[in-house]
Design a protein around this motif. Structure first.
Motif, PDB file in Angstrom:
ATOM      1  N   TRP A 147      47.726  45.549  40.159  1.00  0.00           N
ATOM      2  CA  TRP A 147      47.300  46.803  40.544  1.00  0.00           C
ATOM      3  C   TRP A 147      47.957  47.725  39.773  1.00  0.00           C
ATOM      4  CZ3 TRP A 147      42.742  46.309  42.143  1.00  0.00           C
ATOM      5  CH2 TRP A 147      42.552  45.159  43.152  1.00  0.00           C
ATOM      6  N   VAL A 148      47.257  48.868  39.553  1.00  0.00           N
ATOM      7  CA  VAL A 148      48.011  50.266  38.879  1.00  0.00           C
ATOM      8  C   VAL A 148      48.318  50.999  40.360  1.00  0.00           C
ATOM      9  CG1 VAL A 148      47.736  52.176  37.618  1.00  0.00           C
ATOM     10  CG2 VAL A 148      46.739  49.925  36.924  1.00  0.00           C
ATOM     11  N   ASP A 149      49.540  51.213  40.563  1.00  0.00           N
ATOM     12  CA  ASP A 149      50.069  52.100  41.584  1.00  0.00           C
ATOM     13  C   ASP A 149      50.041  53.462  41.220  1.00  0.00           C
ATOM     14  OD1 ASP A 149      50.281  49.915  43.591  1.00  0.00           O
ATOM     15  OD2 ASP A 149      52.420  49.466  42.978  1.00  0.00           O
ATOM     16  N   HIS A 150      50.686  53.812  40.039  1.00  0.00           N
ATOM     17  CA  HIS A 150      50.554  55.354  39.775  1.00  0.00           C
ATOM     18  C   HIS A 150      50.804  54.974  38.141  1.00  0.00           C
ATOM     19  CE1 HIS A 150      54.745  53.706  40.025  1.00  0.00           C
ATOM     20  NE2 HIS A 150      55.104  54.612  39.095  1.00  0.00           N
ATOM     21  N   LEU A 151      50.557  56.272  37.594  1.00  0.00           N
ATOM     22  CA  LEU A 151      50.869  56.293  36.038  1.00  0.00           C
ATOM     23  C   LEU A 151      52.133  57.166  35.714  1.00  0.00           C
ATOM     24  CD1 LEU A 151      47.001  57.699  35.211  1.00  0.00           C
ATOM     25  CD2 LEU A 151      48.103  55.198  35.016  1.00  0.00           C
ATOM     26  N   PRO A 152      52.655  56.899  34.507  1.00  0.00           N
ATOM     27  CA  PRO A 152      53.930  57.869  34.411  1.00  0.00           C
ATOM     28  C   PRO A 152      53.386  59.347  34.173  1.00  0.00           C
ATOM     29  CG  PRO A 152      53.713  56.040  33.084  1.00  0.00           C
ATOM     30  CD  PRO A 152      52.613  55.936  33.737  1.00  0.00           C
ATOM     31  N   GLY A 173      44.965  52.606  41.466  1.00  0.00           N
ATOM     32  CA  GLY A 173      43.788  51.911  42.254  1.00  0.00           C
ATOM     33  C   GLY A 173      43.053  50.937  41.435  1.00  0.00           C
ATOM     34  N   ASP A 174      43.131  51.058  40.142  1.00  0.00           N
ATOM     35  CA  ASP A 174      42.453  50.099  39.208  1.00  0.00           C
ATOM     36  C   ASP A 174      43.374  48.588  39.113  1.00  0.00           C
ATOM     37  OD1 ASP A 174      40.751  51.836  38.559  1.00  0.00           O
ATOM     38  OD2 ASP A 174      41.617  52.491  36.485  1.00  0.00           O
ATOM     39  N   GLY A 175      42.759  47.807  38.940  1.00  0.00           N
ATOM     40  CA  GLY A 175      43.223  46.471  38.827  1.00  0.00           C
ATOM     41  C   GLY A 175      43.009  45.913  37.432  1.00  0.00           C
ATOM     42  N   ALA A 215      29.678  37.024  39.271  1.00  0.00           N
ATOM     43  CA  ALA A 215      29.904  38.574  39.447  1.00  0.00           C
ATOM     44  C   ALA A 215      29.926  38.915  41.076  1.00  0.00           C
ATOM     45  CB  ALA A 215      28.901  39.360  39.136  1.00  0.00           C
ATOM     46  N   ALA A 216      29.641  37.677  41.997  1.00  0.00           N
ATOM     47  CA  ALA A 216      29.660  37.688  43.296  1.00  0.00           C
ATOM     48  C   ALA A 216      31.060  37.764  43.850  1.00  0.00           C
ATOM     49  CB  ALA A 216      28.956  36.583  44.023  1.00  0.00           C
ATOM     50  N   GLY A 217      31.995  37.203  42.968  1.00  0.00           N
ATOM     51  CA  GLY A 217      33.301  37.031  43.375  1.00  0.00           C
ATOM     52  C   GLY A 217      34.385  38.291  42.963  1.00  0.00           C
ATOM     53  N   TRP A 218      33.763  39.238  42.132  1.00  0.00           N
ATOM     54  CA  TRP A 218      34.553  40.421  41.982  1.00  0.00           C
ATOM     55  C   TRP A 218      34.471  41.386  42.752  1.00  0.00           C
ATOM     56  CZ3 TRP A 218      36.364  37.510  38.922  1.00  0.00           C
ATOM     57  CH2 TRP A 218      36.244  36.883  37.810  1.00  0.00           C
ATOM     58  N   PRO A 219      33.629  41.483  43.967  1.00  0.00           N
ATOM     59  CA  PRO A 219      33.958  42.704  45.122  1.00  0.00           C
ATOM     60  C   PRO A 219      35.279  42.197  45.817  1.00  0.00           C
ATOM     61  CG  PRO A 219      31.695  42.085  44.700  1.00  0.00           C
ATOM     62  CD  PRO A 219      32.478  40.981  43.754  1.00  0.00           C
ATOM     63  N   LEU A 220      35.699  40.858  45.760  1.00  0.00           N
ATOM     64  CA  LEU A 220      36.894  40.597  46.378  1.00  0.00           C
ATOM     65  C   LEU A 220      38.190  41.328  46.030  1.00  0.00           C
ATOM     66  CD1 LEU A 220      36.495  36.546  46.602  1.00  0.00           C
ATOM     67  CD2 LEU A 220      36.249  38.183  48.437  1.00  0.00           C
ATOM     68  N   LEU A 221      38.081  42.000  44.719  1.00  0.00           N
ATOM     69  CA  LEU A 221      38.954  42.647  44.220  1.00  0.00           C
ATOM     70  C   LEU A 221      39.252  43.757  44.593  1.00  0.00           C
ATOM     71  CD1 LEU A 221      38.731  41.435  40.351  1.00  0.00           C
ATOM     72  CD2 LEU A 221      40.165  40.425  42.104  1.00  0.00           C
ATOM     73  N   SER A 222      40.010  44.221  45.813  1.00  0.00           N
ATOM     74  CA  SER A 222      40.227  45.363  46.475  1.00  0.00           C
ATOM     75  C   SER A 222      41.609  45.565  46.538  1.00  0.00           C
ATOM     76  CB  SER A 222      39.550  45.240  47.756  1.00  0.00           C
ATOM     77  OG  SER A 222      39.751  46.157  48.496  1.00  0.00           O
ATOM     78  N   PRO A 223      42.220  46.876  46.415  1.00  0.00           N
ATOM     79  CA  PRO A 223      43.529  47.153  46.600  1.00  0.00           C
ATOM     80  C   PRO A 223      44.042  46.844  48.023  1.00  0.00           C
ATOM     81  CG  PRO A 223      42.441  48.916  45.904  1.00  0.00           C
ATOM     82  CD  PRO A 223      41.387  47.623  45.906  1.00  0.00           C
ATOM     83  N   GLU A 224      43.051  46.711  48.895  1.00  0.00           N
ATOM     84  CA  GLU A 224      43.664  46.450  50.393  1.00  0.00           C
ATOM     85  C   GLU A 224      44.115  45.093  50.596  1.00  0.00           C
ATOM     86  OE1 GLU A 224      39.653  47.271  51.944  1.00  0.00           O
ATOM     87  OE2 GLU A 224      39.691  49.264  51.079  1.00  0.00           O
ATOM     88  N   ARG A 225      43.995  44.250  49.613  1.00  0.00           N
ATOM     89  CA  ARG A 225      44.603  42.933  49.818  1.00  0.00           C
ATOM     90  C   ARG A 225      45.681  42.623  48.499  1.00  0.00           C
ATOM     91  NH1 ARG A 225      39.185  38.915  50.103  1.00  0.00           N
ATOM     92  NH2 ARG A 225      38.817  39.205  52.196  1.00  0.00           N
ATOM     93  N   SER A 226      46.639  41.877  48.764  1.00  0.00           N
ATOM     94  CA  SER A 226      47.685  41.893  48.020  1.00  0.00           C
ATOM     95  C   SER A 226      47.251  41.152  46.460  1.00  0.00           C
ATOM     96  CB  SER A 226      48.910  40.904  48.385  1.00  0.00           C
ATOM     97  OG  SER A 226      48.508  39.444  48.669  1.00  0.00           O
TER      98      SER A 226
END
Length: 90
Positions: A76-81, A22-24, A38-49
C-alpha cells in the motif's frame, strides 16, 4: 516504474505509474492472475492489511483450482515523499 514480463519474451515491459496515497500495488504469479478474475479485485481495500489480502487472494486461487504456483505480494502507498507530492500537485 512497473515491470511486467511475458515468459517467452524474457524482456520486461517497463512503465511508470502515478501512485497516490491509498493506492496499492499487487505483484502476483500467473497462478493467481489466471484464476482470480475481476470479481476478486474489489477485495483489495486498504481497510485490510496487505498480509490478510494476500492470504485471501492465494486461498481464492487455490479454491479455484490454480494449476501453477500461486504467489502474491501487495504494498500500500501510505504517503509520498514531499518532493513527489509537490510535483504531482502542479
Amino acid at each position: 516504474m512497473a515491470i511486467t514480463s511475458r515468459a517467452r519474451r524474457r524482456q520486461p515491459d517497463l512503465f511508470h505509474l502515478a501512485l497516490q496515497p491509498g493506492d496499492g500495488v499487487l505483484l502476483c504469479s500467473d497462478g493467481l492472475w489466471s484464476v482470480v478474475d475481476a470479481a476478486g479485485w474489489p477485495l483489495l481495500s486498504p481497510e485490510r492489511s496487505a498480509q490478510e489480502l494476500c492470504h485471501l487472494l492465494v486461498s481464492m486461487a487455490e479454491e479455484r483450482g490454480a494449476d501453477d504456483n500461486v504467489t502474491a505480494l501487495l504494498a500500500w502507498v501510505d504517503h509520498l515523499p514531499a518532493e513527489e507530492e509537490a510535483n504531482q500537485q502542479d
